[in-house]
Design a protein around this motif. Structure first.
Motif, PDB file in Angstrom:
ATOM      1  N   ALA A   1       0.827  -1.205   0.000  1.00 55.12           N
ATOM      2  CA  ALA A   1       0.000   0.000   0.000  1.00 55.12           C
ATOM      3  C   ALA A   1       0.864   1.259   0.000  1.00 55.12           C
ATOM      4  CB  ALA A   1      -0.922  -0.011   1.217  1.00 55.12           C
ATOM      5  N   ILE A   2       1.944   1.240   0.776  1.00 49.62           N
ATOM      6  CA  ILE A   2       2.821   2.422   0.833  1.00 49.62           C
ATOM      7  C   ILE A   2       3.412   2.696  -0.546  1.00 49.62           C
ATOM      8  CG2 ILE A   2       4.954   3.349   1.807  1.00 49.62           C
ATOM      9  CD1 ILE A   2       4.346   1.538   4.274  1.00 49.62           C
TER      10      ILE A   2
ATOM     11  N   ALA B   1       3.680   5.895  -5.366  1.00 50.00           N
ATOM     12  CA  ALA B   1       3.858   5.848  -6.812  1.00 50.00           C
ATOM     13  C   ALA B   1       2.729   6.598  -7.524  1.00 50.00           C
ATOM     14  CB  ALA B   1       3.912   4.395  -7.278  1.00 50.00           C
ATOM     15  N   LEU B   2       1.488   6.445  -7.038  1.00 51.19           N
ATOM     16  CA  LEU B   2       0.359   7.029  -7.758  1.00 51.19           C
ATOM     17  C   LEU B   2       0.126   8.501  -7.422  1.00 51.19           C
ATOM     18  CD1 LEU B   2      -2.082   4.006  -7.524  1.00 51.19           C
ATOM     19  CD2 LEU B   2      -0.678   4.699  -9.447  1.00 51.19           C
ATOM     20  N   ARG B   3       0.511   8.913  -6.227  1.00 45.12           N
ATOM     21  CA  ARG B   3       0.410  10.326  -5.816  1.00 45.12           C
ATOM     22  C   ARG B   3      -0.989  10.895  -5.944  1.00 45.12           C
ATOM     23  NH1 ARG B   3       4.854  13.574  -6.015  1.00 45.12           N
ATOM     24  NH2 ARG B   3       6.790  12.442  -5.798  1.00 45.12           N
TER      25      ARG B   3
ATOM     26  N   LEU C   1      -7.120   3.812   0.134  1.00 43.09           N
ATOM     27  CA  LEU C   1      -6.156   2.715   0.165  1.00 43.09           C
ATOM     28  C   LEU C   1      -5.689   2.453   1.602  1.00 43.09           C
ATOM     29  CD1 LEU C   1      -4.983   0.998  -2.051  1.00 43.09           C
ATOM     30  CD2 LEU C   1      -3.038   2.535  -2.184  1.00 43.09           C
ATOM     31  N   ASN C   2      -5.436   3.557   2.314  1.00 37.87           N
ATOM     32  CA  ASN C   2      -5.014   3.421   3.701  1.00 37.87           C
ATOM     33  C   ASN C   2      -6.121   2.797   4.536  1.00 37.87           C
ATOM     34  OD1 ASN C   2      -3.176   3.980   5.926  1.00 37.87           O
ATOM     35  ND2 ASN C   2      -4.695   5.480   6.554  1.00 37.87           N
TER      36      ASN C   2
ATOM     37  N   TYR D   1       1.195  11.864   3.610  1.00 34.98           N
ATOM     38  CA  TYR D   1       0.714  11.644   4.971  1.00 34.98           C
ATOM     39  C   TYR D   1       0.272  10.196   5.144  1.00 34.98           C
ATOM     40  CZ  TYR D   1      -2.343  11.426   8.931  1.00 34.98           C
ATOM     41  OH  TYR D   1      -2.925  11.030  10.102  1.00 34.98           O
ATOM     42  N   TYR D   2      -0.552   9.705   4.185  1.00 33.56           N
ATOM     43  CA  TYR D   2      -1.079   8.350   4.357  1.00 33.56           C
ATOM     44  C   TYR D   2       0.018   7.308   4.212  1.00 33.56           C
ATOM     45  CZ  TYR D   2      -5.803  10.029   4.737  1.00 33.56           C
ATOM     46  OH  TYR D   2      -6.918  10.650   5.197  1.00 33.56           O
ATOM     47  N   ALA D   3       1.003   7.585   3.356  1.00 35.31           N
ATOM     48  CA  ALA D   3       2.112   6.640   3.248  1.00 35.31           C
ATOM     49  C   ALA D   3       2.872   6.570   4.570  1.00 35.31           C
ATOM     50  CB  ALA D   3       3.046   7.051   2.114  1.00 35.31           C
TER      51      ALA D   3
END
Lengths: 226, 487
Positions: B18-19, B24-26, B34-35, B106-108
């Protein structure tokens, strides 16, 4: 165990190198120029690499040669380079607000070494290791630890704090090389890389500090209290 | 037989993938869902591991992975808080429109923080456990400083420096433990919790104590036990609210698990009383310091941060008492605190955004402007101070009950008095926020909170209430089992 089977030559070599590392930490205490701190730290790391290599030689631990090479490469060269770059970028030549004069901090440092020796001696008595190199290794390990903390306490520049932390880590590394050379090499490798990441994280945060908080001195960081 | 290797591998691979996708997709909007999906999967996996955990320690993954009932419990707390925080993060981060372009970062980071926390409790090697804890610090420091305001960066910096210095002490302790073992097992042996427990009876008392105290102080810094707590109120109050919940509800438990594992080494060395008393004393000091600072606090999240200090003190006291009853109470307290503290931080985050201030003296008439969120927040405050009928009341009472039978019954009285003091201080702050004077005309909140902001509060409050009314008997059996197994 290695510490029981050392010849006189090896013992004096290890003692010399360990004490050299300790003296280099006093160089850091005695100077207020950040560049000197970084150079002394680099020299200290090379000394520790030399300890690793000679222990690998005398104790027949071939993997310690790799550790020694990586120590010299990362701790002795790359980390000092990163910190020096940070010093240049922040344009801070010296520590402006030390709490004590160099001479006084050195006296406190000497007192800390004596304290470390006393603790190590007690441990040595408990483990029936008096007159062994282990006591010296413990003394150096505890002293570097306390001197690192002393540097962090007495100085307020963010870079001095990073260097204090690095001295603490060097102390642990020095002690662990002599006391537990058989410790799984994987662990030491990971610790080296961990240190690298943490210094990079520090570097990024210091730059954020400068741009967003306007200061890199802990004296200026007083918004959060109570 | 459940295939734990597969479960654990999935637990680590899903967040990692997921990270990578997020970075990658930004795409900010994709990243938030996703998170959320990741956190649902992680929660399901930690629950599956907890349900299936065997009643003895399981070592797998070429000796590197250790699964124990207590470890699975801590892991479950991580999954739970990560899920709640991910639901809440969607609502909270949407209140910060200026952060939208950086949302995928942030979510990554949040998923990365969860990943490091999912790794640490499963490590069978104390050295690698130490490194995993170090990584949680690095990742979460960037989350604390995410909003890039002066205060946030200051908090992140202090957090990183203080905790790294503390953890360096713990590393020294681990090396001294290993050194002690070389006198018994020879110069090279595998560094595992079980090996250290095995050598402990043969290591001289002085060395064992010194090593334990160093690890106690080191990981105690990470737990936030006073007097090493100085980073905690800053980091917990300055990060975004979902991050505060994860720091408080999940991370602190993991460091405490580490302390408990080192304590078990001292136990098997036969010096149980000294180790337990040391932990107990730190717990009492933490409660005392937390009490003093809560009384005179004005920042809403700072008050909650000191409340975390209080609850870590309660847990330290619970584990410090020893014995099956206090131990069960401490485990029960862990999960109750994880949910309850998440709820409190979510409420504080909502109110901070609504009133545009961190100061509790400016949040007035909360119930009138926000009847649902305000009521949930108030109920959470009643619960977190250990009042019935919520789960924390039961768990704190169980710890006190276990303490009476322990070798240190004095701490029961101190703990009870300090808990009452904290209850009064907390309720006083909430009294002012609810029945205080009308806000100034220009300070009347106008923000509309979405379902994303209140749903996680419901999800946290209901279990805390249920666990307060009904302590499942299966859970009691599980705690007794966990007590019998080496952690």
């Amino acid at each position: 165990m290695l510490i029981f089977h050392l010849g006189p030559l090896a013992t004096s070599l290890f003692s010399l190198l360990a004490i050299l590392a300790l003296v280099l930490s006093f160089v850091m205490l005695a100077s207020h120029w950040l560049k000197n701190h970084v150079y002394a730290f680099a020299a200290e790391s090379w000394t520790i690499a030399a300890i690793s290599a000679s222990i690998g030689y005398y104790g027949h631990y071939p993997e310690l040669y790799i550790i020694a090479a990586l120590t010299a490469l990362f701790r002795g060269t790359f980390l000092p380079y990163l910190v020096l770059r940070l010093v240049k970028r922040l344009d801070i030549q010296r520590e402006f607000t030390p709490l004590l004069k160099p001479s006084s901090s050195m006296i406190i440092g000497a007192a800390l070494v004596i304290f470390s020796y006393e603790v190590s001696r007690q441990l040595g008595v408990a483990l029936h290791l008096t007159d062994n190199i282990a006591v010296l290794a413990l003394t150096c390990m505890f002293s570097l630890k306390l001197i690192g903390f002393l540097m962090m306490i007495l100085r307020s520049e963010a870079i001095s704090h990073i260097l204090g932390l690095l001295v603490i880590e060097n102390g642990i590394f020095l002690g662990s090389q002599i006391l537990v050379p058989g410790m799984p090499a994987l662990l030491e490798l990971v610790i080296i890389f961990d240190l690298l990441t943490i210094v990079m994280a520090f570097g990024m945060l210091v730059r954020f500090l400068q741009t967003h908080a306007g200061t890199t001195s802990s004296r200026g960081l007083q918004k959060l209290v109570g | 037989m459940v295939n734990f290797d597969a479960l654990i591998a999935a637990l680590w691979i899903i967040p990692a993938v997921a990270i990578i996708l997020m970075l990658a997709l930004r795409l900010p909007h994709l990243a938030e869902y996703l998170n959320l999906l990741t956190s649902i999967a992680v929660f399901g996996l930690t629950l599956a591991i907890l349900v299936a955990v065997p009643d003895k320690a399981l070592v797998t993954g070429e000796q590197y992975i250790l699964l124990t009932p207590l470890g699975a419990w801590v892991l479950f707390c991580v999954g739970l808080v990560y899920l709640l925080a991910s639901i809440y993060a969607i609502g909270y981060m949407r209140l910060l429109p200026e952060e939208k372009p950086r949302l995928h970062k942030y979510y990554a980071l949040q998923a990365g923080f969860a990943l490091t926390m999912l790794i640490a409790p499963l490590m069978n090697n104390p050295g690698i456990f130490w490194i995993a804890i170090d990584f949680t610090t690095i990742v979460s420091a960037f989350l604390v400083g995410f909003e890039k305001e002066a205060e946030c960066i200051e908090a992140a910096w202090k957090y990183l420096i203080v905790v790294s210095a503390g953890l360096a002490l713990a590393l020294l302790g681990i090396i001294l433990f290993y050194w002690g073992g070389t006198f018994v097992l020879g110069p090279t042996y595998a560094l595992t919790w079980a090996n250290l427990r095995e050598i402990a009876p043969k290591v001289p008392e002085t060395l064992l104590f010194l090593a334990f105290l160093l690890t106690l102080v080191g990981f105690g810094t990470k737990v936030g036990l006073a007097p090493m707590h100085t980073w905690l109120p800053d980091a917990h109050s300055e990060g975004p609210a979902p991050v505060s919940a994860m720091l408080s509800g999940a991370l602190l438990n993991i460091a405490l698990l580490g302390i408990y594992r080192f304590l078990s080494i001292v136990d098997s060395g036969g010096y149980s009383l000294m180790g337990h008393t040391a932990l107990l004393v730190l717990g009492v000091i933490s409660l005392f310091v937390a009490g003093l600072f809560i009384v005179r606090q004005d920042g809403a999240k700072r008050m909650l941060a000191y409340s975390s200090l209080e609850h870590m003190g309660v847990l330290a006291i619970g584990f410090g008492f020893g014995g099956p009853i206090a131990f069960a109470g401490a485990m029960y307290h862990m999960v109750n605190h994880s949910m309850n503290k998440s709820l409190m931080f979510f409420g504080a985050g909502n109110m901070m955004r609504a009133y545009g201030t961190k100061s509790m003296s400016k949040m007035r008439q909360v119930l009138r402007y926000y009847p649902v969120t305000g009521a949930l927040w108030l109920l959470g405050a009643v619960a977190i101070t250990g009042a019935p009928p919520f789960g924390l009341f039961l768990s704190e009472l169980t710890i006190l009950r276990g303490g009476i039978l322990s070798p240190n019954p004095w701490a029961v009285w101190v703990m009870a008095i300090l808990l009452i003091l904290i209850f009064i201080a907390f309720m006083n702050h909430f009294r002012r926020m609810i029945w205080g004077p009308e806000p100034e005309p220009d300070e009347v909140p106008t923000l509309n909170l979405s379902l994303w902001n209140s749903l996680p509060m419901w999800l946290a409050l209901i279990p805390v209430l249920v666990l307060g009314l009904w302590w499942p008997s299966g859970l009691w059996g599980f705690f007794q089992q966990a007590f019998m197994v080496q952690p």
